[in-house]
Scaffold this motif. Structure first.
Motif, short mmCIF file in Angstrom:
data_model
loop_
_atom_site.label_atom_id
_atom_site.label_comp_id
_atom_site.label_asym_id
_atom_site.label_seq_id
_atom_site.Cartn_x
_atom_site.Cartn_y
_atom_site.Cartn_z
N TYR A 119 108.43 51.65 8.98
CA TYR A 119 109.35 51.25 10.03
C TYR A 119 109.32 49.74 10.18
O TYR A 119 108.35 49.07 9.81
CB TYR A 119 109.00 51.93 11.36
N LEU A 120 110.40 49.21 10.73
CA LEU A 120 110.50 47.79 11.08
C LEU A 120 110.84 47.70 12.55
O LEU A 120 111.77 48.34 13.02
CB LEU A 120 111.58 47.10 10.24
N LEU A 121 110.09 46.89 13.28
CA LEU A 121 110.29 46.71 14.71
C LEU A 121 110.79 45.31 14.97
O LEU A 121 110.18 44.33 14.53
CB LEU A 121 108.98 46.95 15.46
N MET A 122 111.91 45.19 15.67
CA MET A 122 112.44 43.86 15.96
C MET A 122 113.20 43.86 17.27
O MET A 122 113.65 44.90 17.76
CB MET A 122 113.35 43.37 14.82
N GLY A 123 113.30 42.67 17.87
CA GLY A 123 114.06 42.51 19.10
C GLY A 123 115.50 42.13 18.82
O GLY A 123 115.83 41.66 17.73
N MET A 124 116.35 42.35 19.81
CA MET A 124 117.77 42.05 19.65
C MET A 124 118.29 41.43 20.94
O MET A 124 118.10 41.97 22.02
CB MET A 124 118.56 43.33 19.33
N GLU A 125 118.94 40.30 20.82
CA GLU A 125 119.62 39.72 21.97
C GLU A 125 120.89 40.51 22.27
O GLU A 125 121.44 41.19 21.41
CB GLU A 125 119.96 38.26 21.71
N LYS A 126 121.33 40.40 23.51
CA LYS A 126 122.54 41.11 23.90
C LYS A 126 123.72 40.73 23.00
O LYS A 126 123.89 39.58 22.63
CB LYS A 126 122.89 40.80 25.36
N SER A 127 124.51 41.73 22.64
CA SER A 127 125.75 41.53 21.89
C SER A 127 125.53 41.10 20.45
O SER A 127 126.42 40.52 19.84
CB SER A 127 126.67 40.51 22.60
N HIS A 128 124.35 41.38 19.89
CA HIS A 128 124.07 40.98 18.52
C HIS A 128 123.80 42.19 17.63
O HIS A 128 123.01 42.09 16.69
CB HIS A 128 122.87 40.03 18.48
N ILE A 129 124.44 43.30 17.90
CA ILE A 129 124.14 44.52 17.16
C ILE A 129 124.52 44.38 15.69
O ILE A 129 123.79 44.81 14.80
CB ILE A 129 124.84 45.74 17.80
N GLY A 130 125.66 43.76 15.39
CA GLY A 130 126.09 43.60 14.01
C GLY A 130 125.14 42.72 13.22
O GLY A 130 124.75 43.05 12.09
#
Length: 349
Positions: free
Chosen positions: A95-106
């Protein structure tokens, strides 16, 4: 989208495309304008190189992408992530775990695709484009980012969202996307109605979705009762900083209770009100959302609404790994009320 597809589009060799995508056009004397055009086309159509797949694949399975939103930091997801990692470790699944800022799904999916990820699960709120979104720079970027995500879904990636806000927007993805969560507007309408019937109005509501004005005037007096929250800073500090605003509403609106869409922000508000000599719940009642681990341990234990993602994320992952039936594409989940010291409902309601 493959190298061959891009090569066909520009009527050039696959090798030339590969050189341009790797930024080596000068070395091979390829026009910079052509290389930039190829890279722009590749980004627009969701192409990413599979740089790390061979390293990360385990026993024929691609690594699983686990994404948490930065909306309020990682703390709210620790319990879910811990259970997920324990399960995947037993399964011997990468698995890979990472954070995402809002509105950056793509952009996030693009990065994970480059690492060989086929299935992505998101912990935290994900919002799809709405036809009512203002036509400004930020929303144009937001819509463009989702177009990248849609293209990746069309190309075979799968997106699993464990805390989705229903209902679905008119224009949304329909392929390889699995949503589970609350119909948040209906949930809020029910809770605010229950608070009103328990003589806990006027009520202030901590902004957390795009339809608050629909609650006026039936459940909220006016727009002054919608508390502006950014969800970008320290949540406890953000709640603490709401204290003066809430005290102002006590004077001008005879405010009786506050519904905050995040337990940590609600916890910060409780601290601020207690420091000002406000009794909770006698003077001001407070209810949160999420039922986070810390909620029972605030200075006044917090009444809260159970979050959807705590158990759902693990169940989605079990479906990905084949340990349960496939998860339905769109699942509206029920919720629970955990009543504690900070707000007590009228038992006859």
């Amino acid at each position: 989208m493959t190298l061959s597809d891009i090569a066909k589009k520009f009527k050039i060799a696959r090798t030339t495309v590969s050189v341009c995508l790797s930024g080596q056009e000068e070395k091979y004397k390829i026009r910079r304008e052509l290389a930039e055009e190829i890279r722009a086309y590749a980004r627009e159509h969701g192409y990413v190189p599979n740089r790390a797949a061979s390293r990360l694949r385990s026993k024929g399975n691609s690594p699983l992408g686990i994404v948490f939103t930065y909306e309020n930091g990682m703390a709210k997801f620790l319990k879910s992530i811990r259970r997920i990692i324990e399960y995947l470790t037993k399964k011997n699944r990468e698995y890979l775990l990472m954070g995402m800022e809002k509105s950056h799904i793509g952009a996030t999916m693009t990065t994970l695709r480059s690492m060989g990820v086929e299935d992505v699960i998101v912990l935290g709120k994900v919002r799809e484009p709405q036809p009512t979104d203002p036509d400004d720079v930020l929303n144009r970027k937001f819509h463009a980012d989702w177009k990248i995500a849609w293209k990746l879904l069309e190309d075979g990636m799968k997106l699993h969202i464990a805390d989705y806000d229903f209902p679905l927007p008119p224009d949304c993805a329909h392929k390889n996307i699995f949503r589970a969560g609350h119909d948040r507007l209906k949930l809020v309408q029910y809770i605010l109605g229950k608070m009103t019937e328990s003589n806990l109005s006027p009520i202030a509501f901590g902004h957390w979705f795009e339809a608050e004005t629909q609650l006026i005037p039936a459940l909220l007096e006016d727009e002054n009762m919608i508390l502006p929250l950014s969800f970008d800073s320290d949540p406890f500090l953000e709640g603490y900083n709401l204290t003066e605003k809430v005290l102002e509403l006590v004077k001008t609106k005879k405010l009786r209770s506050v519904f905050i869409g995040n337990d940590y922000i609600a916890g910060g508000l409780i601290k601020g009100l207690l420091e000002k000599g406000i009794r909770i719940p006698e003077d001001i009642a407070v209810i949160g959302f999420g039922n986070y681990d810390a909620a029972p341990y605030f200075a006044k234990s917090l009444t809260s609404i159970g979050a959807s993602s705590e158990n759902t994320a693990l169940e989605m992952i079990k479906a990905i790994c084949g340990d349960r039936d496939p998860f339905p594409e769109n699942t509206v989940i029920s919720y629970s009320i955990y009543e504690r010291e900070s707000l007590v409902f009228n038992k006859s309601v």
